[in-house]
Design a protein around this motif. Structure first.
Motif: not given
Length: 225
Positions: A151-160
């Protein structure tokens, strides 16, 4: 003979430079001039003078694979020619890793990579021995990495300010500098009543990103990989 099958987008063209390119959404083409590495069994076609050899992981790598089940069975491809790689019609992506970068990725999502990249099985810090996908592959160095995803990946930003919680069966990879730990989101009462099916997640904190697939790993695929 005439058919849409022979359209330009489906025709393999002669490579003009060595290295990795996308043939289409489901396969990667590699123009080999020396050596590269790929997942065992992922070669679907080649032309030229190429040799395919099983690549050992050393005693340490074999022990980690035996304990964790995460190991990545690799082959070395040597010579001059062109080879095409794919795995179960999964979507393919190319990641350019630069000097100083570090990417943690599940072995089941690795298709092929440049010989200039270093690869090592690592225990996910803070995750202990519980759950799936908690022993991943750390890639460092410089070069291109071919990644596959159902499937199509989901890229999720991670921050403090905004940590991200991911299902261990759905995670593909993340920035290696992120801090990881297990997070229990299900109460004891819920577990007694049968549970929600979402008892434990991997918590990622810091600055970076995490890649997830739009489905959890099925028992059949977990057995195959």
């Amino acid at each position: 003979m005439k058919s849409d099958l022979f359209s330009t987008e489906n025709m393999a063209q002669q490579a003009t430079v060595p290295g990795m390119t996308l043939q289409n959404a489901k396969s990667i083409k590699y123009a080999v001039n020396g050596e590269m590495h790929a997942r065992q069994g992922s070669m679907i076609a080649f032309r030229g003078n190429l040799q395919f050899e099983r690549k050992g992981q050393g005693i340490g790598g074999m022990l980690k694979r035996a304990v964790t089940g995460e190991g990545l069975p690799l082959m070395a491809v040597r010579g001059q020619g062109e080879a095409w790689f794919a795995h179960e019609a999964a979507n393919c992506f190319i990641v350019d890793i630069e000097q100083g970068d570090a990417l943690t990725i599940s072995g089941r999502n690795v298709l092929c990579f440049d010989a200039t990249l270093s690869y090592e099985i690592k225990t996910v810090k803070g995750a202990g021995m519980t759950g799936g996908g908690l022993f991943n592959s750390l890639f460092t160095g410089y070069g291109k990495l071919g990644v596959i995803c159902d499937g199509s990946p989901i890229v999720i930003p991670v921050s403090h300010q905004q940590p991200v919680f991911v299902d261990t069966d759905a995670v593909v990879g993340w920035s290696a500098q992120l801090h990881t730990s297990l997070h229990r989101s299900q109460s004891v009462g819920s577990m007694i009543r049968g549970g929600s099916g979402e008892a434990v997640q991997l918590k990622l904190e810091g600055e970076g990103f995490v890649i997830v697939r739009p489905s959890e790993l099925t028992p059949q695929k977990a057995t195959q990989n």
